[in-house]
Scaffold this motif. Structure first.
Motif, mmCIF file in Angstrom:
data_model
loop_
_atom_site.group_PDB
_atom_site.id
_atom_site.type_symbol
_atom_site.label_atom_id
_atom_site.label_comp_id
_atom_site.label_asym_id
_atom_site.label_seq_id
_atom_site.Cartn_x
_atom_site.Cartn_y
_atom_site.Cartn_z
ATOM 1 N N THR A 255 0.817 -1.218 0.000
ATOM 2 C CA THR A 255 0.000 0.000 0.000
ATOM 3 C C THR A 255 0.849 1.267 0.000
ATOM 4 O O THR A 255 0.334 2.361 -0.185
ATOM 5 C CB THR A 255 -0.911 0.024 1.236
ATOM 6 O OG1 THR A 255 -0.104 -0.062 2.422
ATOM 7 C CG2 THR A 255 -1.890 -1.138 1.206
ATOM 8 N N LYS A 256 2.168 1.107 0.226
ATOM 9 C CA LYS A 256 3.016 2.301 0.330
ATOM 10 C C LYS A 256 3.575 2.692 -1.031
ATOM 11 O O LYS A 256 3.583 1.910 -1.986
ATOM 12 C CB LYS A 256 4.169 2.040 1.309
ATOM 13 C CG LYS A 256 5.217 1.061 0.801
ATOM 14 C CD LYS A 256 6.387 0.976 1.779
ATOM 15 C CE LYS A 256 7.481 0.055 1.267
ATOM 16 N NZ LYS A 256 7.064 -1.348 1.201
ATOM 17 N N VAL A 257 4.062 3.927 -1.097
ATOM 18 C CA VAL A 257 4.771 4.407 -2.274
ATOM 19 C C VAL A 257 6.260 4.333 -1.968
ATOM 20 O O VAL A 257 6.746 5.011 -1.064
ATOM 21 C CB VAL A 257 4.364 5.849 -2.636
ATOM 22 C CG1 VAL A 257 5.164 6.337 -3.843
ATOM 23 C CG2 VAL A 257 2.869 5.928 -2.919
ATOM 24 N N ASN A 258 6.969 3.506 -2.667
ATOM 25 C CA ASN A 258 8.400 3.330 -2.432
ATOM 26 C C ASN A 258 9.158 4.564 -2.898
ATOM 27 O O ASN A 258 8.929 5.076 -3.991
ATOM 28 C CB ASN A 258 8.891 2.085 -3.192
ATOM 29 C CG ASN A 258 10.248 1.613 -2.704
ATOM 30 O OD1 ASN A 258 11.122 2.408 -2.375
ATOM 31 N ND2 ASN A 258 10.423 0.300 -2.675
ATOM 32 N N THR A 259 10.065 5.066 -2.055
ATOM 33 C CA THR A 259 10.854 6.250 -2.446
ATOM 34 C C THR A 259 11.694 5.973 -3.690
ATOM 35 O O THR A 259 11.967 6.887 -4.468
ATOM 36 C CB THR A 259 11.790 6.678 -1.303
ATOM 37 O OG1 THR A 259 12.617 5.565 -0.921
ATOM 38 C CG2 THR A 259 10.999 7.152 -0.101
ATOM 39 N N MET A 260 12.091 4.709 -3.862
ATOM 40 C CA MET A 260 12.830 4.352 -5.076
ATOM 41 C C MET A 260 11.990 4.624 -6.317
ATOM 42 O O MET A 260 12.478 5.139 -7.326
ATOM 43 C CB MET A 260 13.227 2.876 -5.033
ATOM 44 C CG MET A 260 13.973 2.402 -6.271
ATOM 45 S SD MET A 260 14.296 0.625 -6.253
ATOM 46 C CE MET A 260 12.635 -0.025 -6.474
ATOM 47 N N GLU A 261 10.708 4.277 -6.238
ATOM 48 C CA GLU A 261 9.800 4.527 -7.357
ATOM 49 C C GLU A 261 9.703 6.023 -7.644
ATOM 50 O O GLU A 261 9.728 6.453 -8.799
ATOM 51 C CB GLU A 261 8.403 3.985 -7.033
ATOM 52 C CG GLU A 261 8.314 2.481 -6.919
ATOM 53 C CD GLU A 261 7.805 1.838 -8.199
ATOM 54 O OE1 GLU A 261 7.535 2.572 -9.162
ATOM 55 O OE2 GLU A 261 7.697 0.608 -8.228
ATOM 56 N N MET A 262 9.589 6.822 -6.578
ATOM 57 C CA MET A 262 9.448 8.270 -6.740
ATOM 58 C C MET A 262 10.691 8.872 -7.391
ATOM 59 O O MET A 262 10.602 9.675 -8.321
ATOM 60 C CB MET A 262 9.176 8.924 -5.386
ATOM 61 C CG MET A 262 7.873 8.493 -4.739
ATOM 62 S SD MET A 262 7.710 9.092 -3.034
ATOM 63 C CE MET A 262 7.722 10.851 -3.295
ATOM 64 N N LEU A 263 11.877 8.466 -6.915
ATOM 65 C CA LEU A 263 13.120 8.991 -7.473
ATOM 66 C C LEU A 263 13.316 8.522 -8.905
ATOM 67 O O LEU A 263 13.770 9.286 -9.763
ATOM 68 C CB LEU A 263 14.302 8.551 -6.610
ATOM 69 C CG LEU A 263 14.391 9.190 -5.225
ATOM 70 C CD1 LEU A 263 15.439 8.491 -4.376
ATOM 71 C CD2 LEU A 263 14.705 10.678 -5.336
ATOM 72 N N PHE A 264 12.952 7.282 -9.159
ATOM 73 C CA PHE A 264 13.082 6.751 -10.515
ATOM 74 C C PHE A 264 12.175 7.520 -11.467
ATOM 75 O O PHE A 264 12.596 7.943 -12.548
ATOM 76 C CB PHE A 264 12.716 5.267 -10.528
ATOM 77 C CG PHE A 264 13.027 4.571 -11.823
ATOM 78 C CD1 PHE A 264 14.207 3.859 -11.964
ATOM 79 C CD2 PHE A 264 12.148 4.608 -12.886
ATOM 80 C CE1 PHE A 264 14.507 3.205 -13.151
ATOM 81 C CE2 PHE A 264 12.432 3.972 -14.078
ATOM 82 C CZ PHE A 264 13.617 3.264 -14.211
ATOM 83 N N ASP A 265 10.915 7.698 -11.065
ATOM 84 C CA ASP A 265 9.972 8.424 -11.918
ATOM 85 C C ASP A 265 10.433 9.861 -12.159
ATOM 86 O O ASP A 265 10.345 10.367 -13.266
ATOM 87 C CB ASP A 265 8.574 8.435 -11.278
ATOM 88 C CG ASP A 265 7.921 7.061 -11.311
ATOM 89 O OD1 ASP A 265 8.388 6.214 -12.094
ATOM 90 O OD2 ASP A 265 6.965 6.843 -10.546
ATOM 91 N N ALA A 266 10.920 10.525 -11.084
ATOM 92 C CA ALA A 266 11.372 11.906 -11.215
ATOM 93 C C ALA A 266 12.537 12.020 -12.186
ATOM 94 O O ALA A 266 12.590 12.924 -13.029
ATOM 95 C CB ALA A 266 11.773 12.464 -9.848
ATOM 96 N N GLU A 267 13.474 11.083 -12.085
ATOM 97 C CA GLU A 267 14.639 11.142 -12.975
ATOM 98 C C GLU A 267 14.253 10.803 -14.411
ATOM 99 O O GLU A 267 14.772 11.400 -15.356
ATOM 100 C CB GLU A 267 15.731 10.193 -12.486
ATOM 101 C CG GLU A 267 17.007 10.295 -13.300
ATOM 102 C CD GLU A 267 18.250 10.004 -12.486
ATOM 103 O OE1 GLU A 267 19.238 9.573 -13.081
ATOM 104 O OE2 GLU A 267 18.226 10.223 -11.264
ATOM 105 N N GLU A 268 13.349 9.854 -14.571
ATOM 106 C CA GLU A 268 12.911 9.514 -15.922
ATOM 107 C C GLU A 268 12.180 10.695 -16.564
ATOM 108 O O GLU A 268 12.360 10.975 -17.747
ATOM 109 C CB GLU A 268 11.987 8.289 -15.878
ATOM 110 C CG GLU A 268 12.713 6.987 -15.606
ATOM 111 C CD GLU A 268 13.725 6.657 -16.692
ATOM 112 O OE1 GLU A 268 13.326 6.548 -17.851
ATOM 113 O OE2 GLU A 268 14.916 6.529 -16.373
#
Length: 320
Positions: A255-268
């Motif tokens: 149910t959480k948003v992984n910070t890795m996902e957030m950083l990956f999306d931001a960089e992409e």
């Protein structure tokens, strides 16, 4: 000690010492410090994300897993921040389907932790290498084929040695590409040599001679021998094997948003924006080059106030 001996030792005598030795010698861990060693249950429920809720099948699976080894976090950079990374190893008990168990283990760990996980999973039939995934990049986990001998293991290691170690996005993309060499058929050295040489008709003639002299039916051996040269063509893609295994697995949803996902999306997004900007600049440059030189009437009042601009314009018109 050779890699096949490492693999056999880990399978038969799983211990932190043996795992650390193989990971360290093959540059799969930056540090040998162990952060946690013990059963999976306390790691998930005491050290994991307390906001996560686990279903009954998930709890039963967690309770069934014995000792895991979690190495100390190391950090990798992105343009937007840092990602906490760690290596986790486990020895799965003999079960009906070690691939399903390996997938479940990865997904449970990813659900309980934040950041990026690299998995080194031992089972009775071999070793699997896996990692956390990014949904935007195609999957929320990656897992290799079963590696059961030194040739297979070394084939992965020779690529893992050269992983980028500065930028996390480059590291992740390269690692996932290596792990997902899913449709490669791994062959022993002798099998590779045999396929390279092609069918040896002297061997087939020898089989026919045995039939003629000893009256033994060798048709089965002939079929087996010839099939060895094309069996990889008919082999089911490993991606399909994973898909089928996951379909039979109980749901594991975070149910959480992984910070890795957030950083990956931001960089992409940043890379996409930069690429779009570069393409626009090239388009503008091309349009500027294709523009016709203005006529005398196009010299505006603003340009008349700038004598240097007028001189440059006139020189361009006359090809000077």
């Amino acid at each position: 000690m050779k890699n096949d001996e490492f693999i056999r030792d880990i399978i038969d005598n799983f211990s932190a010492e043996l795992v650390t030795e193989v990971l360290s010698k093959n540059a799969l861990i930056p540090d040998t410090v162990i952060r946690y060693q013990g059963e999976l249950k306390p790691f998930v429920f005491l050290h994991g994300d307390s906001s996560e809720v686990y279903s009954q099948p998930e709890i039963e699976f967690i309770n069934s897993i014995g000792e895991i080894i979690v190495y100390d976090d190391f950090f990798m950079n992105t343009n937007r921040g840092t990602v906490a990374c760690r290596v986790i190893s486990v020895r799965l008990c003999a079960g009906e389907d070690s691939l399903m168990d390996a997938i479940a283990f990865e997904k449970i760990i990813d659900k309980a932790t934040d950041g990026f996980n690299f998995f080194f999973i031992a089972a009775q039939e071999g070793i699997r290498i896996g990692c956390s995934g990014v949904v935007a990049a195609g999957s929320n986990y990656s897992i290799s084929k079963n590696l059961s001998d030194d040739n297979e293991f070394e084939e992965y290691i020779q690529y893992l040695w050269y992983l980028p170690n500065e930028n996390f996005i480059d590291y992740y993309n390269s690692l996932r590409q290596i792990i997902c060499m899913e449709d490669v058929k791994y062959l022993s050295y002798e099998e590779k040599r045999m396929i390279l040489r092609g069918p040896q008709y002297r061997y087939l003639e020898g089989l026919e001679e045995i039939e003629r002299i000893y009256h033994i039916n060798m048709s089965g051996e002939k079929r087996r021998y010839l099939a060895a040269f094309c069996e990889n063509i008919n082999e089911e893609p490993y991606s399909e094997v994973i898909r089928q295994a996951e379909e039979m697995l109980f749901p594991i949803v975070s149910t959480k948003v992984n910070t890795m996902e957030m950083l990956f999306d931001a960089e992409e997004v940043e890379k996409l924006s930069q690429k779009t900007e570069e393409e626009n600049e090239k388009l503008v440059e091309k349009q500027t080059e294709n523009e016709q030189v203005p006529t005398d009437q196009s010299i505006t009042k603003e340009m008349l106030n700038d004598p240097e601009a007028v001189i440059k314009l006139l020189k361009k018109k006359r090809g000077l």
